[in-house]
Design a protein around this motif. Structure first.
Motif, PDB file in Angstrom:
ATOM      1  N   PRO A   1       0.841  -1.199   0.000  1.00  0.00           N
ATOM      2  CA  PRO A   1       0.000   0.000   0.000  1.00  0.00           C
ATOM      3  C   PRO A   1       0.874   1.247   0.000  1.00  0.00           C
ATOM      4  N   CYS A   2       0.337   2.338  -0.505  1.00  0.00           N
ATOM      5  CA  CYS A   2       1.145   3.551  -0.598  1.00  0.00           C
ATOM      6  C   CYS A   2       1.366   4.163   0.787  1.00  0.00           C
ATOM      7  N   ASN A   3       2.446   4.901   0.895  1.00  0.00           N
ATOM      8  CA  ASN A   3       2.694   5.692   2.092  1.00  0.00           C
ATOM      9  C   ASN A   3       1.820   6.941   2.033  1.00  0.00           C
ATOM     10  N   VAL A   4       1.561   7.534   3.192  1.00  0.00           N
ATOM     11  CA  VAL A   4       0.736   8.742   3.253  1.00  0.00           C
ATOM     12  C   VAL A   4       1.399   9.750   4.181  1.00  0.00           C
TER      13      VAL A   4
ATOM     14  N   GLN B   1      -5.711   4.622  14.066  1.00  0.00           N
ATOM     15  CA  GLN B   1      -5.868   3.338  14.752  1.00  0.00           C
ATOM     16  C   GLN B   1      -6.208   2.236  13.756  1.00  0.00           C
ATOM     17  N   TYR B   2      -7.028   2.570  12.760  1.00  0.00           N
ATOM     18  CA  TYR B   2      -7.361   1.593  11.723  1.00  0.00           C
ATOM     19  C   TYR B   2      -6.142   1.297  10.857  1.00  0.00           C
ATOM     20  N   LEU B   3      -5.322   2.326  10.600  1.00  0.00           N
ATOM     21  CA  LEU B   3      -4.108   2.116   9.813  1.00  0.00           C
ATOM     22  C   LEU B   3      -3.149   1.170  10.527  1.00  0.00           C
ATOM     23  N   GLN B   4      -3.029   1.328  11.839  1.00  0.00           N
ATOM     24  CA  GLN B   4      -2.158   0.442  12.602  1.00  0.00           C
ATOM     25  C   GLN B   4      -2.586  -1.018  12.453  1.00  0.00           C
ATOM     26  N   LYS B   5      -3.892  -1.246  12.528  1.00  0.00           N
ATOM     27  CA  LYS B   5      -4.407  -2.615  12.407  1.00  0.00           C
ATOM     28  C   LYS B   5      -4.139  -3.190  11.022  1.00  0.00           C
ATOM     29  N   ALA B   6      -4.029  -2.292  10.025  1.00  0.00           N
ATOM     30  CA  ALA B   6      -3.790  -2.733   8.653  1.00  0.00           C
ATOM     31  C   ALA B   6      -2.299  -2.880   8.345  1.00  0.00           C
ATOM     32  N   GLY B   7      -1.454  -2.693   9.370  1.00  0.00           N
ATOM     33  CA  GLY B   7      -0.030  -2.912   9.179  1.00  0.00           C
ATOM     34  C   GLY B   7       0.797  -1.667   8.944  1.00  0.00           C
ATOM     35  N   TYR B   8       0.178  -0.505   9.036  1.00  0.00           N
ATOM     36  CA  TYR B   8       0.926   0.747   8.872  1.00  0.00           C
ATOM     37  C   TYR B   8       1.687   1.091  10.148  1.00  0.00           C
ATOM     38  N   GLN B   9       2.858   1.686   9.978  1.00  0.00           N
ATOM     39  CA  GLN B   9       3.550   2.320  11.096  1.00  0.00           C
ATOM     40  C   GLN B   9       3.186   3.802  11.038  1.00  0.00           C
TER      41      GLN B   9
ATOM     42  N   LEU C   1      10.204  20.470  14.168  1.00  0.00           N
ATOM     43  CA  LEU C   1       9.199  19.451  13.846  1.00  0.00           C
ATOM     44  C   LEU C   1       9.536  18.744  12.538  1.00  0.00           C
ATOM     45  N   ASN C   2       9.970  19.521  11.553  1.00  0.00           N
ATOM     46  CA  ASN C   2      10.354  18.929  10.278  1.00  0.00           C
ATOM     47  C   ASN C   2      11.449  17.888  10.451  1.00  0.00           C
ATOM     48  N   GLN C   3      12.444  18.207  11.264  1.00  0.00           N
ATOM     49  CA  GLN C   3      13.569  17.301  11.460  1.00  0.00           C
ATOM     50  C   GLN C   3      13.132  16.017  12.155  1.00  0.00           C
ATOM     51  N   TYR C   4      12.264  16.141  13.156  1.00  0.00           N
ATOM     52  CA  TYR C   4      11.730  14.947  13.812  1.00  0.00           C
ATOM     53  C   TYR C   4      10.982  14.066  12.810  1.00  0.00           C
ATOM     54  N   ALA C   5      10.208  14.705  11.951  1.00  0.00           N
ATOM     55  CA  ALA C   5       9.412  13.960  10.974  1.00  0.00           C
ATOM     56  C   ALA C   5      10.308  13.202  10.002  1.00  0.00           C
ATOM     57  N   LEU C   6      11.299  13.879   9.450  1.00  0.00           N
ATOM     58  CA  LEU C   6      12.171  13.236   8.470  1.00  0.00           C
ATOM     59  C   LEU C   6      13.067  12.190   9.115  1.00  0.00           C
ATOM     60  N   ASP C   7      13.482  12.430  10.340  1.00  0.00           N
ATOM     61  CA  ASP C   7      14.281  11.421  11.057  1.00  0.00           C
ATOM     62  C   ASP C   7      13.483  10.141  11.253  1.00  0.00           C
ATOM     63  N   TRP C   8      12.193  10.305  11.561  1.00  0.00           N
ATOM     64  CA  TRP C   8      11.358   9.112  11.766  1.00  0.00           C
ATOM     65  C   TRP C   8      11.197   8.324  10.473  1.00  0.00           C
ATOM     66  N   ILE C   9      10.991   9.025   9.362  1.00  0.00           N
ATOM     67  CA  ILE C   9      10.873   8.319   8.081  1.00  0.00           C
ATOM     68  C   ILE C   9      12.168   7.572   7.782  1.00  0.00           C
TER      69      ILE C   9
ATOM     70  N   PHE D   1       4.048   3.537   5.652  1.00  0.00           N
ATOM     71  CA  PHE D   1       4.013   4.464   6.780  1.00  0.00           C
ATOM     72  C   PHE D   1       2.977   5.564   6.577  1.00  0.00           C
ATOM     73  N   PHE D   2       2.495   6.075   7.704  1.00  0.00           N
ATOM     74  CA  PHE D   2       1.626   7.246   7.714  1.00  0.00           C
ATOM     75  C   PHE D   2       2.224   8.273   8.661  1.00  0.00           C
ATOM     76  N   LEU D   3       2.482   9.469   8.134  1.00  0.00           N
ATOM     77  CA  LEU D   3       3.030  10.566   8.929  1.00  0.00           C
ATOM     78  C   LEU D   3       2.015  11.700   8.987  1.00  0.00           C
ATOM     79  N   TYR D   4       1.672  12.111  10.208  1.00  0.00           N
ATOM     80  CA  TYR D   4       0.803  13.263  10.437  1.00  0.00           C
ATOM     81  C   TYR D   4       1.697  14.381  10.966  1.00  0.00           C
ATOM     82  N   LEU D   5       2.061  15.316  10.074  1.00  0.00           N
ATOM     83  CA  LEU D   5       2.948  16.420  10.420  1.00  0.00           C
ATOM     84  C   LEU D   5       2.095  17.666  10.646  1.00  0.00           C
ATOM     85  N   SER D   6       1.937  18.039  11.911  1.00  0.00           N
ATOM     86  CA  SER D   6       0.973  19.068  12.314  1.00  0.00           C
ATOM     87  C   SER D   6       1.715  20.301  12.823  1.00  0.00           C
ATOM     88  N   HIS D   7       1.802  21.317  11.981  1.00  0.00           N
ATOM     89  CA  HIS D   7       2.606  22.490  12.318  1.00  0.00           C
ATOM     90  C   HIS D   7       1.855  23.482  13.216  1.00  0.00           C
TER      91      HIS D   7
END
Length: 500
Positions: free
Chosen positions: A33-36, A118-126, A182-190, A199-205
């Motif tokens: 599945p695609c990343n989001v 929560q639904y994404l986690q159940k479907a195997g997303y990090q 915040l940007n650096q934390y987000a990219l480090d996690w990816i 993966f699913f990343l919610y980057l909330s500025h």
């Protein structure tokens, strides 16, 4: 013999095609599945992007422009409530404010809510959340649905933030700028993610919430540029009101007139903390810093081969007024408050440079991302997936109108409870609990919402119909009550500032 040879050739061709089709089927079956990535900004109004050539022609947002050029611009995107916490809750739950009951910026979210990650986690997303949560003003603890958590309390600060990183406090000094951090934390996690899982990343500025603070390198970038004041900037001045009302051309609600000289009005904005001109310049400079950080995300995806298989969404949590009707801030149901920027990019499905004109709301984000993950929309969600329409497909039953709600806040009592319905052409706004006039606008003839037609005999049948549809909407979604929350915060208006 020739006939047999011919049949053998035909059979071989069929066998080859069948074999290739089987390969394709296997590829589709095992394709991940695609990343989001969902990037949310704060208080970014819908037309403050340079590709729209709006009233601030000197504003530069090259990276938002790039997303629009490589994806689609959703031209008519709206929130169901133009306020930080209610809007964010609607994004996460796919539900209207009266259903998830997060009606203000202070009360914590109820424990019974389910967030779409929560639904994404159940479907195997990090999954990861990085940035402003702001549901429960003093609570930055990790929330359900996320494997990785980086956040802060309430509105946070622009410089030298202290963050909650997976339950631990981490202080950032040395003039650290929140957007960059915040940007650096987000990219480090990816970078550190499990490469075998989507993966699913919610980057909330935090940007571009007031009080606006750009990165130091962008300070004064726009100061001195010409400001084009909106047509309705002076509409609520006493001398203008007198003239207009004598001619019976305008019916302006009293709460709008009075708010001109309040915390959220142009003549006393934030109790005189800044000038209107500096207010606009600081906002645009802060937005420029945000746009630059978005460019870093885009470049990271390109460099790491993730662009083609990552569905990217950029959205604002609500709009913002810059002098329209004599107001600043959001909350109300005028266009500049309830409309938001919404851009989507996914090369495999979305045509580059396309435009999506249908009305979309923040409640559609959750169903859209769930469909990308192959997850059926849960029954409690009020929104719908936008995937068909952003692909340019004809969807005959797509909504022809949107609904809006805002509930009176003790902390900012100058704005009343309101409900609104908007079609492609008309908008009806009904104010609850105040002795005041409602509003009805023909957006085609009056896009700046200057001429209130609420008393127009010609439009009376339509006003009556739309009023009924507001009640039908509320009844069908269990919204015929006002959710109340415990409030222990001070008034924010100029008359009663400091009282509980």
């Amino acid at each position: 013999m020739r006939y047999f040879t011919f049949l053998l050739i035909i059979f071989s061709q069929f066998a080859f095609v069948a074999k290739e089709n089987n390969k394709i089927a296997q590829i589709k079956k095992i394709e991940k599945p695609c990343n989001v990535i969902f990037i949310l900004s704060d208080d970014h109004r819908y037309d403050f992007m340079s590709f729209m050539n709006n009233s601030v022609p000197w504003l530069q947002t090259p990276n938002l422009d790039r997303i629009a050029k490589e994806g689609t611009h959703c031209q008519n995107a709206f929130v169901t409530t133009a306020l930080c916490s209610p809007s964010r809750a609607s994004i996460l739950t796919g539900m209207f404010t009266h259903a998830h009951t997060i009606v203000d910026n202070y009360a914590p979210e109820p424990p019974n809510l389910t967030y779409f990650p929560q639904y994404l986690q159940k479907a195997g997303y990090q999954t990861a959340f990085v940035g402003k949560w702001h549901m429960g003003h003093d609570d930055d603890q990790p929330r359900k649905g996320f494997n990785h958590w980086v956040s802060f309390k309430g509105q946070g600060v622009y410089y030298n933030p202290t963050l909650n990183v997976d339950g631990k406090k981490v202080a950032h000094g040395d003039s650290a700028y929140i957007t960059d951090v915040l940007n650096q934390y987000a990219l480090d996690w990816i970078d550190k993610r499990d490469k075998n899982k989507p993966f699913f990343l919610y980057l909330s500025h935090k940007s571009v919430h007031s009080e606006f603070r750009p990165a130091r390198k962008h300070k004064n970038k726009y100061h001195g540029q010409k400001i084009n004041y909106p047509t309705t900037f002076s509409l609520t001045k006493p001398e203008i009101l007198k003239s207009a009302e004598n001619q019976q051309n305008m019916l302006i609600p009293e709460w709008v007139k009075n708010q001109r000289y309040s915390w959220h009005g142009v003549d006393y904005l934030y109790h005189g903390a800044t000038t209107f001109e500096d207010f606009v310049y600081d906002y645009c400079e802060t937005l420029h810093s945000l746009d630059e950080s978005i460019g870093e995300v885009l470049n990271y995806l390109d460099k790491n081969g993730l662009t083609e298989n990552t569905f990217l969404i950029y959205m604002g949590d609500n709009g913002f007024s810059f002098g329209e009707h004599g107001l600043i801030d959001k909350r109300h149901a005028y266009e500049e408050s309830m409309r938001v920027p919404l851009l989507m990019r996914y090369p495999k499905l979305i045509k580059a440079g396309s435009k999506t004109p249908q009305m979309i709301q923040n409640i559609d984000i959750a169903p859209t991302i769930l469909e990308l993950a192959g997850i059926k929309k849960p029954t409690q969600m009020h929104g719908s997936s936008v995937l068909p329409i952003v692909q340019g497909k004809e969807v005959s039953d797509w909504r022809k109108k949107i609904f809006y709600e805002y509930y009176w806040e003790y902390s900012f009592p100058q704005t009343p409870t309101m409900h609104a319905v908007r079609t492609d052409r008309y908008k009806l706004i009904r104010y609850h609990g105040v002795w005041d006039t409602n509003e009805f606008f023909d957006l085609e003839k009056d896009p700046e919402e200057m001429n209130n037609l609420i008393k127009s005999p010609e439009h009376e049948p339509l006003i009556k119909q739309l009023t009924g549809e507001i009640y039908d909407w509320l009844e069908s979604t269990n919204g015929m009550q006002i959710p109340l929350k415990r409030t222990m915060h001070k008034h924010g208006d100029h008359k009663y500032k400091g009282t509980y």
